[in-house]
Design a protein around this motif. Structure first.
Motif, PDB file in Angstrom:
ATOM      1  N   ILE A 194       0.846  -1.195   0.000  1.00 33.98           N
ATOM      2  CA  ILE A 194       0.000   0.000   0.000  1.00 33.98           C
ATOM      3  C   ILE A 194       0.876   1.238   0.000  1.00 33.98           C
ATOM      4  CG2 ILE A 194      -0.170   0.091   2.533  1.00 33.98           C
ATOM      5  CD1 ILE A 194      -3.141   0.929   2.108  1.00 33.98           C
ATOM      6  N   GLU A 195       0.395   2.309  -0.613  1.00 35.08           N
ATOM      7  CA  GLU A 195       1.123   3.579  -0.623  1.00 35.08           C
ATOM      8  C   GLU A 195       0.681   4.404   0.587  1.00 35.08           C
ATOM      9  OE1 GLU A 195       3.507   4.728  -2.733  1.00 35.08           O
ATOM     10  OE2 GLU A 195       3.504   2.767  -3.715  1.00 35.08           O
ATOM     11  N   ARG A 196       1.643   4.867   1.352  1.00 38.67           N
ATOM     12  CA  ARG A 196       1.363   5.794   2.444  1.00 38.67           C
ATOM     13  C   ARG A 196       1.942   7.161   2.090  1.00 38.67           C
ATOM     14  NH1 ARG A 196      -2.679   3.324   4.733  1.00 38.67           N
ATOM     15  NH2 ARG A 196      -2.201   1.455   5.938  1.00 38.67           N
ATOM     16  N   GLU A 197       1.229   8.211   2.464  1.00 35.83           N
ATOM     17  CA  GLU A 197       1.628   9.565   2.101  1.00 35.83           C
ATOM     18  C   GLU A 197       2.967   9.944   2.744  1.00 35.83           C
ATOM     19  OE1 GLU A 197      -0.190  14.134   2.374  1.00 35.83           O
ATOM     20  OE2 GLU A 197      -1.343  12.419   3.119  1.00 35.83           O
ATOM     21  N   VAL A 198       3.785  10.665   1.981  1.00 31.77           N
ATOM     22  CA  VAL A 198       5.051  11.188   2.498  1.00 31.77           C
ATOM     23  C   VAL A 198       4.808  12.592   3.037  1.00 31.77           C
ATOM     24  CG1 VAL A 198       7.423  11.835   1.940  1.00 31.77           C
ATOM     25  CG2 VAL A 198       6.384   9.811   0.865  1.00 31.77           C
ATOM     26  N   HIS A 199       5.243  12.834   4.269  1.00 34.08           N
ATOM     27  CA  HIS A 199       5.090  14.137   4.909  1.00 34.08           C
ATOM     28  C   HIS A 199       6.463  14.769   5.109  1.00 34.08           C
ATOM     29  CE1 HIS A 199       0.856  13.271   6.086  1.00 34.08           C
ATOM     30  NE2 HIS A 199       1.302  12.034   6.124  1.00 34.08           N
ATOM     31  N   VAL A 200       6.496  16.083   5.093  1.00 36.50           N
ATOM     32  CA  VAL A 200       7.725  16.815   5.385  1.00 36.50           C
ATOM     33  C   VAL A 200       7.567  17.427   6.772  1.00 36.50           C
ATOM     34  CG1 VAL A 200       9.267  18.683   4.703  1.00 36.50           C
ATOM     35  CG2 VAL A 200       8.126  17.297   2.950  1.00 36.50           C
ATOM     36  N   SER A 201       8.386  16.984   7.712  1.00 33.46           N
ATOM     37  CA  SER A 201       8.283  17.459   9.096  1.00 33.46           C
ATOM     38  C   SER A 201       8.708  18.918   9.200  1.00 33.46           C
ATOM     39  CB  SER A 201       9.166  16.601  10.014  1.00 33.46           C
ATOM     40  OG  SER A 201       9.206  17.154  11.308  1.00 33.46           O
ATOM     41  N   ASP A 202       7.963  19.690  10.006  1.00 28.72           N
ATOM     42  CA  ASP A 202       8.342  21.084  10.239  1.00 28.72           C
ATOM     43  C   ASP A 202       8.985  21.278  11.612  1.00 28.72           C
ATOM     44  OD1 ASP A 202       6.189  20.765  11.914  1.00 28.72           O
ATOM     45  OD2 ASP A 202       4.998  22.403  11.096  1.00 28.72           O
ATOM     46  N   VAL A 203       9.305  20.169  12.286  1.00 27.63           N
ATOM     47  CA  VAL A 203      10.017  20.268  13.568  1.00 27.63           C
ATOM     48  C   VAL A 203      11.443  20.740  13.296  1.00 27.63           C
ATOM     49  CG1 VAL A 203      10.873  18.997  15.568  1.00 27.63           C
ATOM     50  CG2 VAL A 203       8.632  18.452  14.605  1.00 27.63           C
ATOM     51  N   SER A 204      11.893  21.748  14.041  1.00 24.83           N
ATOM     52  CA  SER A 204      13.239  22.276  13.834  1.00 24.83           C
ATOM     53  C   SER A 204      14.209  21.658  14.824  1.00 24.83           C
ATOM     54  CB  SER A 204      13.253  23.799  13.991  1.00 24.83           C
ATOM     55  OG  SER A 204      13.073  24.168  15.345  1.00 24.83           O
ATOM     56  N   LEU A 205      15.436  21.490  14.392  1.00 29.79           N
ATOM     57  CA  LEU A 205      16.469  20.990  15.301  1.00 29.79           C
ATOM     58  C   LEU A 205      16.685  21.953  16.455  1.00 29.79           C
ATOM     59  CD1 LEU A 205      19.160  19.439  12.935  1.00 29.79           C
ATOM     60  CD2 LEU A 205      17.920  18.263  14.743  1.00 29.79           C
ATOM     61  N   ALA A 206      16.528  23.257  16.184  1.00 30.57           N
ATOM     62  CA  ALA A 206      16.732  24.248  17.251  1.00 30.57           C
ATOM     63  C   ALA A 206      15.766  24.026  18.397  1.00 30.57           C
ATOM     64  CB  ALA A 206      16.574  25.663  16.688  1.00 30.57           C
ATOM     65  N   SER A 207      14.543  23.577  18.070  1.00 29.09           N
ATOM     66  CA  SER A 207      13.552  23.352  19.128  1.00 29.09           C
ATOM     67  C   SER A 207      13.924  22.181  20.014  1.00 29.09           C
ATOM     68  CB  SER A 207      12.163  23.113  18.508  1.00 29.09           C
ATOM     69  OG  SER A 207      12.115  21.857  17.857  1.00 29.09           O
ATOM     70  N   LEU A 208      14.858  21.347  19.557  1.00 30.47           N
ATOM     71  CA  LEU A 208      15.280  20.183  20.327  1.00 30.47           C
ATOM     72  C   LEU A 208      16.561  20.435  21.105  1.00 30.47           C
ATOM     73  CD1 LEU A 208      14.651  17.510  17.539  1.00 30.47           C
ATOM     74  CD2 LEU A 208      13.071  18.263  19.323  1.00 30.47           C
TER      75      LEU A 208
END
Length: 610
Positions: A230-244
C-alpha cells in the motif's frame, strides 16, 4: 513509552543510532542499547542508565555498521537490568527492539519453550524475537516471519527487526504504538519520533495500525494488516532541530516554561487572523458537526485531564452545554451511556496516548461520530482517528512534566467553548470581542507571570525540605491546583495533594500543621472571599500559606501568609496565567532538592502502554 531508532545506509549508522537515542531519551531512560550487523554477525551493546553510558561502551568496543537498530527503555516487564534491556536477540541471528506491551506473552513463552527456545530476560519482547526466529526457521523470509509473528501477538507494539540472514533490509511493524519511516538519499530510517532522525531527513511516512514496512537502502515498501502492499503519504516534518536544543537554559522544562508566550501566540494565531471564533478553525466539516451538539464529553489523562476539567467550567458557563470530563483509562472500561449528539473531545500532547486512543475507539463503537482531537503532534494517531482536530502549536516538548502543552491545550479548549457558544447563538458580538481581546493580550500576561520567577524561586527554597504539601483552589482554578500538585510531585518527589478549598474542612484540614505548606490559587474573582475564609482555617491550625493572587485582590502578606501577585486579574483566562507560577514552583523546588528535572524517576513522556 520507549524510544526506537533504526538505520540502513552506505555509511556508518552507529552515530545516527546514538544521536537518535539521545533525542528519544525523554521517552525512557532506564536503559539503552543498540544491535548492528557487522559483517556476518549481530553485535549488541546494552547498558542500564542513560544513553551516554551505552555510547561509551559502544565506542570502546569499536561498533561500526551500515545497518542497526537502537532502543531506550522505560521498564514495564522486568526490572531495570542489562538482561532486560533491548535489543533482544534470538540465537545470535536476529535482533528486535520493541515499544508497547504484549498481553499474551506468557502463553507464547510457554509455546516457544516447548519448541526449544530459552529465555534470558523477564521481558515480553524476547518472545517477539524468538517467535520471528521460529518462523524464519520454518522457511519464511524476514518480512514474512515478522508478518506471521505479529498476527500471533495480542497487545500493542512498535518493533524493528534485523537479521544476519538478510543483511540488506530492516523490517518494522506497528500496532497501537507510534512508528515512522524516514526517507533519505541512498539511506532510510525508522523511529518512534521524528526528532530521532531530523539529523538525517525531514521526509517521513507515518505507519498506520497493522502496517509492516520493509526498509532497504534504496527503497521502502509498506504493507497493510492483510499483507497487501500500500502507498502511504510522504510528509515533510516542520520540527526544527533548534527546538530540540537547550540553548541558554539549564533544563528543557525551564526552556518550555519560558516558551509559553510564543507557544500560546502561535496556537491562537488562526483565531487572531480571523478575528472571530469560526468553526472552520476545527476543520472543514466542523460547522455541521458542532452546530447542534447537545453536550460535550472530554476524555484525557494526566495533565490533559486537568485541562479538560478547566474547560468544563468554560464550556458550561459560555456555551450553556453540559460537559463531563473523564479519565480515559476509566471510561474505556465502563458501560457508558452514549448520546450520539454529544461531542467527544480527546486531548493528548503526543496524539499517541494509548488510554486516550482506546477511549476514543470505544466511544466510536458506542455510536459517537462527532469527535474532536486537541493535539500537539500533526499526523499522530488520535487526530487521524477524529473527524475534527485543533492542533496546539506548542512545538516539541521534551521535558517529561508537561508545561507549554498544558497552557496551549487550555487556549484551544477556550476557543472551542467560545465557538460552541457562537453556534448556539449564546455569544453576542460584544462578548466575542471581549474574548478575542482576552486571547490577544494573554501572551503578554503570561510573560508578566514568568517575570515572577525570582520570587517563586525564594519560595521553592522553603519547599525543598518538605515532604508533603496541599494545593487549594476554587471554581475554575481548582484544576490549576490539581496541576500544581501533580507538577510538584512529578519532579521534586514531594508528596502533594489538591482539593477544592471548600472541601478543606471535610477532611484534609486534619493534615495541616506547621510542617505542611499550603499553596492557594486565589485570584480576584467571585470566589475570592470564600477562599479567604478557607485560608483562615489553615492559619488557625498553624499552617503556613503560600498564596498566588493578583494585583486586584486587595490583600497582602502577613505572619504565616506569603503572597505573590500575578499581573492584574485577566478575567476568564486567569487559569492560564496562574498555571505559570505553579510550574515555576515545581521546577525550582526540584532544583533545590537536586532531582532530575527533565527525566523524573519512573516516568516517561509518551504513554503508549496501559
Amino acid at each position: 513509552m520507549c524510544g526506537i531508532v533504526g538505520a540502513i545506509a552506505d555509511r556508518d549508522v552507529v552515530p545516527v543510532l546514538i544521536e537518535g537515542l539521545k533525542r528519544l531519551e525523554y521517552r525512557g531512560y532506564d536503559s539503552a542499547g543498540i544491535a548492528v550487523l557487522d559483517g556476518e554477525q549481530v553485535r549488541r551493546v546494552r547498558r542500564t542508565g542513560r544513553v551516554s553510558e551505552m555510547e561509551t561502551a559502544a565506542q570502546s568496543e569499536g561498533f561500526h555498521a551500515r545497518l542497526g537498530i537502537g532502543h531506550t527503555r522505560w521498564a514495564t516487564h522486568g526490572g531495570v537490568t542489562e538482561a532486560n534491556a533491548h535489543p533482544h536477540v534470538s540465537f545470535g541471528e536476529l535482533a528486535v527492539v520493541h515499544n508497547g506491551i504484549i498481553e499474551n506473552h506468557d502463553e507464547q513463552r510457554e509455546a516457544l519453550r516447548a519448541r526449544g527456545y530459552d529465555f534470558e530476560s523477564q521481558t515480553d519482547t524476547e518472545v517477539i524475537a524468538h517467535l520471528i526466529h521460529f518462523h524464519q526457521s520454518q522457511g519464511a523470509d524476514l518480512l514474512a516471519a515478522v508478518q506471521k509473528a505479529v498476527h500471533e501477538l495480542v497487545g500493542a507494539y512498535a518493533i524493528a527487526v534485523v537479521s544476519k540472514r538478510e543483511p540488506g533490509r530492516l523490517i518494522a511493524a506497528r500496532m497501537g504504538c507510534p512508528l515512522l519511516v524516514g526517507l533519505g538519499e541512498g539511506e532510510n530510517f525508522i523511529a518512534s519520533d521524528v526528532s530521532a532522525i531530523l539529523q538525517a531527513t525531514r521526509q517521513v511516512i507515518f505507519l498506520e495500525e497493522g502496517d509492516t514496512a520493509e526498509v532497504t537502502r534504496e527503497s521502502v515498501r509498506v504493507f497493510d494488516a492483510s499483507g497487501v502492499a500500500i502507498e502511504r503519504e510522504v510528509h515533510v516534518s516542520d520540527v526544527s532541530l533548534a527546538s530540540l536544543e537547550l540553548g541558554p537554559y539549564r533544563h528543557f522544562m525551564q526552556k518550555e516554561i519560558h516558551e509559553q508566550p510564543r507557544a500560546i501566540a502561535d496556537t491562537i494565531e488562526a483565531v487572531m487572523d480571523a478575528n472571530a471564533f469560526n468553526a472552520l478553525l476545527f476543520g472543514a466539516d466542523a460547522e455541521n458537526v458542532l452546530r447542534d451538539v447537545e453536550g460535550v464529553q472530554i476524555l484525557a489523562c494526566g495533565t490533559s485531564y486537568y485541562a479538560g476539567l478547566t474547560a468544563r467550567y468554560w464550556i458550561e458557563a459560555i456555551s450553556g452545554l453540559p460537559c463531563s470530563v473523564e479519565i480515559a483509562s476509566e471510561y474505556r472500561y465502563r458501560k457508558a451511556v452514549a448520546n450520539p449528539k454529544h461531542l467527544i473531545v480527546t486531548i493528548s500532547q503526543s496524539g499517541e496516548t494509548l488510554d486516550t486512543m482506546e477511549a476514543l475507539k470505544y466511544a466510536k463503537s458506542l455510536g459517537h461520530d462527532r469527535t474532536l482531537s486537541i493535539c500537539n503532534v500533526p499526523e499522530s494517531a488520535i487526530p487521524r482517528a477524529s473527524r475534527l482536530v485543533y492542533y496546539t502549536r506548542a512545538g516539541a516538548e521534551i521535558g517529561v512534566a508537561s508545561t507549554k502543552a498544558f497552557t496551549t491545550q487550555l487556549v484551544a479548549l477556550f476557543t472551542l467553548a467560545a465557538t460552541l457558544a457562537k453556534l448556539q447563538n449564546r455569544l453576542s458580538v460584544e462578548q466575542e470581542g471581549q474574548y478575542l481581546d482576552a486571547l490577544r493580550f494573554l501572551p503578554g500576561s503570561v510573560q508578566h507571570a514568568l517575570n515572577l520567577e525570582p520570587q517563586v524561586t525564594a519560595w521553592a527554597e522553603r519547599f525543598a525540605p518538605k515532604q508533603h504539601a496541599l494545593f487549594l483552589g476554587r471554581g475554575v482554578h481548582y484544576p490549576i491546583a490539581l496541576e500544581g500538585a501533580l507538577k510538584l510531585k512529578e519532579i521534586s518527589y514531594i508528596h502533594a495533594e489538591a482539593y477544592p478549598a471548600g472541601e478543606l474542612k471535610h477532611g484534609p484540614l486534619a493534615l495541616v500543621d506547621a510542617a505542611m505548606p499550603v499553596v492557594v490559587i486565589a485570584p480576584n474573582d467571585t470566589l475570592l472571599e470564600k477562599v479567604k475564609s478557607n485560608m483562615q482555617e489553615v492559619r488557625a491550625r498553624g499552617g503556613e500559606l503560600f498564596v498566588f493572587t493578583d494585583e486586584d485582590s486587595q490583600f497582602g502578606p502577613s505572619e504565616g501568609v506569603h503572597v505573590i501577585r500575578a499581573p492584574r486579574h485577566v478575567g476568564v483566562l486567569s487559569p492560564v496565567v496562574h498555571a505559570i507560577p505553579v510550574q515555576l514552583l515545581a521546577y525550582h523546588a526540584a532544583l533545590a532538592r537536586g532531582t532530575d528535572v527533565d527525566k523524573p524517576r519512573n516516568l516517561a513522556k509518551s504513554v503508549t502502554v496501559e
